[in-house]
Motif scaffolding. Structure first.
Motif, PDB file in Angstrom:
ATOM      1  N   ALA A 133       0.833  -1.204   0.000  1.00  0.00           N
ATOM      2  CA  ALA A 133       0.000   0.000   0.000  1.00  0.00           C
ATOM      3  C   ALA A 133       0.865   1.250   0.000  1.00  0.00           C
ATOM      4  CB  ALA A 133      -0.924   0.011   1.216  1.00  0.00           C
ATOM      5  N   ALA A 134       0.308   2.299  -0.572  1.00  0.00           N
ATOM      6  CA  ALA A 134       0.889   3.644  -0.475  1.00  0.00           C
ATOM      7  C   ALA A 134      -0.193   4.523   0.123  1.00  0.00           C
ATOM      8  CB  ALA A 134       1.316   4.154  -1.849  1.00  0.00           C
ATOM      9  N   THR A 175       5.090  -0.936   2.214  1.00  0.00           N
ATOM     10  CA  THR A 175       4.133   0.142   2.451  1.00  0.00           C
ATOM     11  C   THR A 175       4.869   1.472   2.480  1.00  0.00           C
ATOM     12  OG1 THR A 175       2.706  -1.335   3.730  1.00  0.00           O
ATOM     13  CG2 THR A 175       2.364   1.026   4.043  1.00  0.00           C
ATOM     14  N   LEU A 176       4.290   2.451   1.806  1.00  0.00           N
ATOM     15  CA  LEU A 176       4.839   3.802   1.749  1.00  0.00           C
ATOM     16  C   LEU A 176       3.887   4.763   2.446  1.00  0.00           C
ATOM     17  CD1 LEU A 176       6.775   6.013   0.572  1.00  0.00           C
ATOM     18  CD2 LEU A 176       5.316   5.991  -1.483  1.00  0.00           C
ATOM     19  N   LEU A 177       4.429   5.635   3.285  1.00  0.00           N
ATOM     20  CA  LEU A 177       3.662   6.683   3.951  1.00  0.00           C
ATOM     21  C   LEU A 177       4.210   8.039   3.517  1.00  0.00           C
ATOM     22  CD1 LEU A 177       3.719   5.305   7.626  1.00  0.00           C
ATOM     23  CD2 LEU A 177       2.074   4.778   5.809  1.00  0.00           C
ATOM     24  N   ASP A 188       8.405   2.637   4.828  1.00  0.00           N
ATOM     25  CA  ASP A 188       9.014   3.651   3.977  1.00  0.00           C
ATOM     26  C   ASP A 188       8.255   4.962   4.205  1.00  0.00           C
ATOM     27  OD1 ASP A 188      10.299   5.060   1.974  1.00  0.00           O
ATOM     28  OD2 ASP A 188       9.573   3.801   0.330  1.00  0.00           O
ATOM     29  N   VAL A 189       8.947   6.007   4.678  1.00  0.00           N
ATOM     30  CA  VAL A 189       8.290   7.255   5.065  1.00  0.00           C
ATOM     31  C   VAL A 189       8.921   8.442   4.345  1.00  0.00           C
ATOM     32  CG1 VAL A 189       7.828   8.849   6.980  1.00  0.00           C
ATOM     33  CG2 VAL A 189       7.694   6.374   7.357  1.00  0.00           C
ATOM     34  N   ARG A 242       9.153   5.626  -7.324  1.00  0.00           N
ATOM     35  CA  ARG A 242      10.215   4.719  -6.882  1.00  0.00           C
ATOM     36  C   ARG A 242       9.629   3.509  -6.153  1.00  0.00           C
ATOM     37  NH1 ARG A 242      14.094   6.867  -2.408  1.00  0.00           N
ATOM     38  NH2 ARG A 242      13.675   8.756  -3.578  1.00  0.00           N
ATOM     39  N   PHE A 243       8.614   3.759  -5.315  1.00  0.00           N
ATOM     40  CA  PHE A 243       7.971   2.683  -4.570  1.00  0.00           C
ATOM     41  C   PHE A 243       7.282   1.697  -5.520  1.00  0.00           C
ATOM     42  CE2 PHE A 243       4.048   1.132  -2.461  1.00  0.00           C
ATOM     43  CZ  PHE A 243       4.630   0.385  -1.443  1.00  0.00           C
ATOM     44  N   ILE A 244       6.520   2.214  -6.482  1.00  0.00           N
ATOM     45  CA  ILE A 244       5.819   1.347  -7.439  1.00  0.00           C
ATOM     46  C   ILE A 244       6.822   0.564  -8.264  1.00  0.00           C
ATOM     47  CG2 ILE A 244       4.224   1.282  -9.405  1.00  0.00           C
ATOM     48  CD1 ILE A 244       2.928   2.033  -6.678  1.00  0.00           C
TER      49      ILE A 244
END
Length: 197
Positions: free
Chosen positions: A111-112, A134-136, A156-157, A189-191
């Protein structure tokens, strides 16, 4: 005006990849607003099929208890995920959408969460329980964001200095565009990292 059904305005990508990402809006922040518009663009660029929720917030939503708000969001998201028959493999949510983080944790979905509601214990518990990437992303001027809480999740924040709950900088249009660029760059970058797993 969007169709009132909870998953009314799908955006489909016709590539060979059938991974579905579900985009969840905020209370007044639809999938057409900048953060979610560009999130959809990033997902499509990486070959994801995108399904957007255009939910209709109940008229008495502001009077609902926190538990009832969570139950309403979880009901909407559960129906949308189940409708994808196992193809939903990512949630991208803004604010109110983050109330579904328990669903992401329970189903092992990456999730993002863009401006997650870190003032709700339910959200924090869901974030701490997740084992999936997961990205926040939040802003230091957002009263619903707490950097210490975000960092305590070990996820990941990205915190954007001076950004509010829309990830905009008050009275600074150019700065707001820069904040949007930071958020989209980190999301990209996350995707991309999910595609390499």
């Amino acid at each position: 005006m969007p169709d009132p059904s909870p998953f009314a305005v799908p955006t489909r990508y016709d590539g060979a990849d059938d991974r579905v990402a579900l985009v969840l809006p905020g209370v007044g922040y639809s999938p057409a607003r900048p953060l979610l518009h560009f999130a959809r663009a990033v997902l499509l660029q990486h070959g994801w099929t995108v399904q957007e929720l255009w939910w209709q917030i109940p008229a008495d939503f502001s009077r609902l208890t926190v538990e009832d708000r969570i139950a309403w969001v979880e009901g909407q998201v559960t129906r949308a995920v189940d409708a994808e028959d196992g193809a939903c493999r990512l949630l991208v949510g803004k604010s109110l959408g983050s109330l579904a983080c328990g669903i992401a944790a329970g189903r092992g979905l990456p999730a993002a969460w863009l401006t997650p509601v870190l003032t709700y214990d339910h959200v924090v518990r869901g974030l701490r329980a997740t084992q999936a990437p997961t990205l926040l992303i939040g802003g230091s001027a957002d009263r619903l964001w707490d950097r210490r809480v975000a960092e305590s999740t070990q996820l990941d924040v990205l915190e954007i200095p001076s950004a509010d709950h829309s990830l905009e900088l008050a009275g600074d249009t150019a700065g707001s565009v820069g904040a949007l660029r930071q958020a989209v760059t980190r999301l990209n970058r996350f995707i991309d990292s999910l595609g390499r797993r």
